[in-house]
Motif scaffolding. Structure first.
Motif, short mmCIF file in Angstrom:
data_model
loop_
_atom_site.label_atom_id
_atom_site.label_comp_id
_atom_site.label_asym_id
_atom_site.label_seq_id
_atom_site.Cartn_x
_atom_site.Cartn_y
_atom_site.Cartn_z
N GLN A 1 0.82 -1.22 0.00
CA GLN A 1 0.00 0.00 0.00
C GLN A 1 0.85 1.27 0.00
N GLU A 2 2.11 1.18 -0.41
CA GLU A 2 2.96 2.35 -0.56
C GLU A 2 2.86 2.83 -2.00
N LYS A 3 3.32 4.06 -2.25
CA LYS A 3 3.31 4.58 -3.62
C LYS A 3 4.21 3.72 -4.49
N LEU A 4 3.80 3.52 -5.73
CA LEU A 4 4.61 2.74 -6.65
C LEU A 4 5.87 3.51 -7.00
N ARG A 5 6.98 2.81 -6.96
CA ARG A 5 8.26 3.39 -7.35
C ARG A 5 9.05 2.29 -8.07
N ARG A 6 9.95 2.72 -8.90
CA ARG A 6 10.72 1.76 -9.70
C ARG A 6 11.64 0.94 -8.83
N PRO A 7 11.88 -0.29 -9.11
CA PRO A 7 11.32 -1.13 -10.15
C PRO A 7 9.91 -1.62 -9.79
N ILE A 8 9.04 -1.59 -10.77
CA ILE A 8 7.65 -2.01 -10.60
C ILE A 8 7.48 -3.34 -11.31
N VAL A 9 6.81 -4.26 -10.64
CA VAL A 9 6.52 -5.57 -11.22
C VAL A 9 5.02 -5.79 -11.25
N ALA A 10 4.59 -6.72 -12.10
CA ALA A 10 3.17 -7.05 -12.21
C ALA A 10 3.02 -8.56 -12.24
N CYS A 11 1.91 -9.04 -11.70
CA CYS A 11 1.61 -10.48 -11.73
C CYS A 11 0.70 -10.77 -12.92
N GLU A 12 0.34 -12.04 -13.09
CA GLU A 12 -0.50 -12.41 -14.22
C GLU A 12 -1.93 -11.91 -14.06
N LEU A 13 -2.31 -11.49 -12.86
CA LEU A 13 -3.64 -10.92 -12.65
C LEU A 13 -3.68 -9.42 -12.97
N GLY A 14 -2.52 -8.82 -13.23
CA GLY A 14 -2.46 -7.41 -13.59
C GLY A 14 -2.27 -6.48 -12.42
N ARG A 15 -2.01 -7.00 -11.24
CA ARG A 15 -1.79 -6.14 -10.08
C ARG A 15 -0.36 -5.62 -10.10
N LEU A 16 -0.20 -4.37 -9.68
CA LEU A 16 1.12 -3.73 -9.69
C LEU A 16 1.72 -3.76 -8.29
N TYR A 17 3.01 -4.05 -8.21
CA TYR A 17 3.71 -4.16 -6.94
C TYR A 17 5.04 -3.46 -7.02
N ASN A 18 5.55 -2.99 -5.88
CA ASN A 18 6.95 -2.60 -5.78
C ASN A 18 7.76 -3.88 -5.68
N LYS A 19 8.87 -3.93 -6.39
CA LYS A 19 9.66 -5.16 -6.42
C LYS A 19 10.21 -5.50 -5.05
N ASP A 20 10.62 -4.49 -4.28
CA ASP A 20 11.17 -4.77 -2.96
C ASP A 20 10.09 -5.31 -2.01
N ALA A 21 8.84 -4.91 -2.19
CA ALA A 21 7.76 -5.45 -1.36
C ALA A 21 7.51 -6.93 -1.67
N ILE A 22 7.61 -7.30 -2.94
CA ILE A 22 7.45 -8.71 -3.33
C ILE A 22 8.60 -9.54 -2.79
N ILE A 23 9.82 -9.02 -2.86
CA ILE A 23 10.97 -9.77 -2.35
C ILE A 23 10.86 -9.97 -0.85
N GLU A 24 10.46 -8.93 -0.12
CA GLU A 24 10.27 -9.08 1.33
C GLU A 24 9.16 -10.07 1.64
N PHE A 25 8.09 -10.07 0.86
CA PHE A 25 6.99 -11.00 1.05
C PHE A 25 7.44 -12.44 0.84
N LEU A 26 8.27 -12.67 -0.18
CA LEU A 26 8.74 -14.02 -0.48
C LEU A 26 9.79 -14.51 0.53
N LEU A 27 10.58 -13.60 1.06
CA LEU A 27 11.63 -14.00 2.01
C LEU A 27 11.09 -14.23 3.42
N ASP A 28 9.98 -13.60 3.77
CA ASP A 28 9.43 -13.74 5.13
C ASP A 28 8.66 -15.05 5.23
N LYS A 29 9.28 -16.06 5.82
CA LYS A 29 8.67 -17.40 5.94
C LYS A 29 8.24 -17.70 7.37
#
Length: 159
Positions: free
Chosen positions: A41-69
């Protein structure tokens, strides 16, 4: 106290009707999708990634989500389908030359135009503000408006 003989209550005072359902503001929903990360829910900033559903994410937020187990982590519904970094595509976005940016409204005393966007379609020049549909190519990450893809009618990236 009321109803002591001096007043006669009317029907609308005694019977409460069903509550009106609050409608979601469409403009605010589009702004949230196109200007903010769907995960953090932060402002989009580069690098921006998208999933197959078309949702936009900050790349660092996705990496943190995947690393937090950790087991106490609550699964995020907006990114529950993302299992690895290969499930997202990094987007090659074109900056909008007419966009003033956050530099103009640092103090918060300026009107922010939510209809002007940070990025545009490189072919047609439409702004990515939610009014027009946009598509991205999974192999290269280039982003185009749907109108531009209909005009080009080719499967190959224009770059």
């Amino acid at each position: 106290m009321g109803c002591d003989g001096g007043t006669i209550p009317k029907r609308h005072e005694l019977v409460k009707g069903p509550r009106k359902v609050e409608k979601v503001d469409k403009v605010a929903e589009l702004v949230a999708r196109w200007f903010y990360c769907a995960l953090s829910q932060e402002k989009l900033r580069r690098p921006i990634v998208a999933c197959e559903l078309g949702r936009l994410y900050n790349k660092d937020a996705i990496i943190e989500f995947l690393l937090d187990k950790s087991p106490d982590k609550t699964p995020m519904e907006s990114a529950s389908h993302i299992k690895s970094i290969k499930n997202v595509t990094e987007l090659n976005l074109v900056d909008n030359p007419a966009w003033g940016g956050d530099k103009e409204s640092i103090k918060g005393d300026k009107y922010d135009d939510l209809q002007s966007a940070h990025f545009i379609c490189p072919v047609v020049g439409l702004e990515m503000n939610g009014r027009h549909r946009f598509c991205f190519l999974r192999n290269c990450g280039c982003v185009f408006s749907e109108r531009a893809l209909k005009e080009i009618k080719s499967e190959v990236c224009h770059k």
